[in-house]
Design a protein around this motif. Sequence first.
Motif, PDB file in Angstrom:
ATOM      1  N   GLU A 218       0.911  -1.292   0.041  1.00  0.00           N
ATOM      2  CA  GLU A 218       0.033  -0.024  -0.118  1.00  0.00           C
ATOM      3  C   GLU A 218       0.835   1.106  -0.035  1.00  0.00           C
ATOM      4  O   GLU A 218       0.477   2.299  -0.677  1.00  0.00           O
ATOM      5  CB  GLU A 218      -0.993  -0.039   1.350  1.00  0.00           C
ATOM      6  N   TYR A 221       2.447   1.644  -3.537  1.00  0.00           N
ATOM      7  CA  TYR A 221       1.419   2.115  -4.513  1.00  0.00           C
ATOM      8  C   TYR A 221       1.392   3.771  -4.384  1.00  0.00           C
ATOM      9  O   TYR A 221       1.156   4.384  -5.321  1.00  0.00           O
ATOM     10  CB  TYR A 221      -0.021   1.448  -4.574  1.00  0.00           C
ATOM     11  N   ASP A 238       1.951   0.980 -17.767  1.00  0.00           N
ATOM     12  CA  ASP A 238       2.281  -0.031 -16.552  1.00  0.00           C
ATOM     13  C   ASP A 238       2.765  -1.139 -17.104  1.00  0.00           C
ATOM     14  O   ASP A 238       2.276  -2.131 -17.509  1.00  0.00           O
ATOM     15  CB  ASP A 238       1.314   0.075 -15.482  1.00  0.00           C
ATOM     16  N   CYS A 241       2.639  -5.241 -15.318  1.00  0.00           N
ATOM     17  CA  CYS A 241       1.694  -4.730 -14.384  1.00  0.00           C
ATOM     18  C   CYS A 241       0.979  -5.678 -13.387  1.00  0.00           C
ATOM     19  O   CYS A 241       0.393  -5.266 -12.295  1.00  0.00           O
ATOM     20  CB  CYS A 241       0.587  -3.842 -15.147  1.00  0.00           C
ATOM     21  N   GLY A 245      -1.918  -3.315  -9.884  1.00  0.00           N
ATOM     22  CA  GLY A 245      -1.711  -2.369  -8.812  1.00  0.00           C
ATOM     23  C   GLY A 245      -1.488  -0.760  -9.206  1.00  0.00           C
ATOM     24  O   GLY A 245      -2.035   0.069  -8.794  1.00  0.00           O
ATOM     25  N   PHE A 246      -0.296  -0.703  -9.824  1.00  0.00           N
ATOM     26  CA  PHE A 246       0.162   0.815 -10.214  1.00  0.00           C
ATOM     27  C   PHE A 246      -0.885   1.543 -11.090  1.00  0.00           C
ATOM     28  O   PHE A 246      -1.079   2.465 -11.012  1.00  0.00           O
ATOM     29  CB  PHE A 246       1.739   0.722 -10.867  1.00  0.00           C
ATOM     30  N   ARG A 249      -3.976   2.409  -9.385  1.00  0.00           N
ATOM     31  CA  ARG A 249      -3.723   3.370  -8.355  1.00  0.00           C
ATOM     32  C   ARG A 249      -3.353   4.783  -9.103  1.00  0.00           C
ATOM     33  O   ARG A 249      -3.489   5.971  -8.558  1.00  0.00           O
ATOM     34  CB  ARG A 249      -2.664   3.038  -7.241  1.00  0.00           C
ATOM     35  N   CYS A 250      -2.942   4.649 -10.160  1.00  0.00           N
ATOM     36  CA  CYS A 250      -2.427   6.040 -10.910  1.00  0.00           C
ATOM     37  C   CYS A 250      -3.462   6.712 -11.835  1.00  0.00           C
ATOM     38  O   CYS A 250      -3.144   7.736 -12.584  1.00  0.00           O
ATOM     39  CB  CYS A 250      -0.993   5.698 -11.655  1.00  0.00           C
TER      40      CYS A 250
END
Length: 375
Positions: A218, A221, A238, A241, A245-246, A249-250
């Motif tokens: 967490e 990220y 990403d 990937c 997750g990235f 989150r982005c």
Amino acid sequence: MQCSYLDAGACRSCTLMGVPYPRQVAGKEERCRELLGEQPQLQWLPAVRSAESGYRNKAKMVVGGTARRPTLGILDAAGRGVDLRRCGVCTPGVRAALPVLARFISRAGLEPYDVPRRRGELKNVLVTESPDGELMVRFVVRSRGPVAAMRRELPRLLRELPNAVVVTANLLPEHKAVVEGDMEVPLTERTALRMRLGGVGMDLRPQSFFQTNSAVAEALYAQVAEWVDEVAPATLWDLYCGVGGFALRCAAPGRRVLGVEVSEEAVRSARASARTAGLRDVRFLAGDATRFALEADEAPDLVVVNPPRRGIGADLREWLERSGARHVVYSSCNPVTLAADLAAMPSLRPVRARVLDMFPQTSHVEVVTLLERAG
């Protein structure tokens, strides 16, 4: 942290056990700084620390002994089972599940695989706990033979372990040193474990990679999302990937995000998560990250890479070096290959870096860097 298994000489996996935790983290920071070298423009942020114990959300337990008295842990030099079901680095939820799973193995008559003699069925038990306390349990067996007995005993297992929401049989017929096979047989209606981190939900399916330390994942990220929002790219890739997750989150209004991952299972998970979150500008493709980059018509504004321990390799780093990407975020679980990759991309200068202690009691470490194109 005290470990009775280490004290008894039964397990030596945690090579830093006994070293005071602040010294462990300081040593990892010092090593990463040395590998990346003196760079005046590089700002090192304070390291992210973990809980010293109970942090590992996934246990990969080799099964030994007999069906009547199975061991869950590792094998010794002679191929005999060493029981580690009270391993202190595993989350409390994983530890609580292991005795229940051992009883299930006995009731179902799952004969552990004898490595020296190449006999038996059950090789490994893989248990993953979500931040919500739900479990994914996977029994790695040689064939479909034990599946009928597993289905017969499944209702009792689910009564005794009601947070086991995903249960599968994974087929690994070959005699080789790998954890799992390619084929998964679902035993429960649910086939994905919901991993909720920082308000973002990710569907983790069997054979999909996820960070083994949820709390530090967490933080990772969040750090990457903060850097990405700071430079505000309109387009982002990403690469490697995983379950997204990235990329998830982005995501931001007006930002086009694309994740690329070789595992089709992981991509299915990532796509499901994006649909659930209503993220229309986030897409995922199944394929080789390097090949995708080399065949692309143009580069995005920012590239996130999170490769395995071997690093991104010569082809991808050469492409990144000559690409038009203004920024790269590189998350690495191996600072040695990270340093080698950065040395081969001199026009992408590291401007921020942070150590995240994803693996306390071991020498392993995660380090994330923000790279900015010079000029």
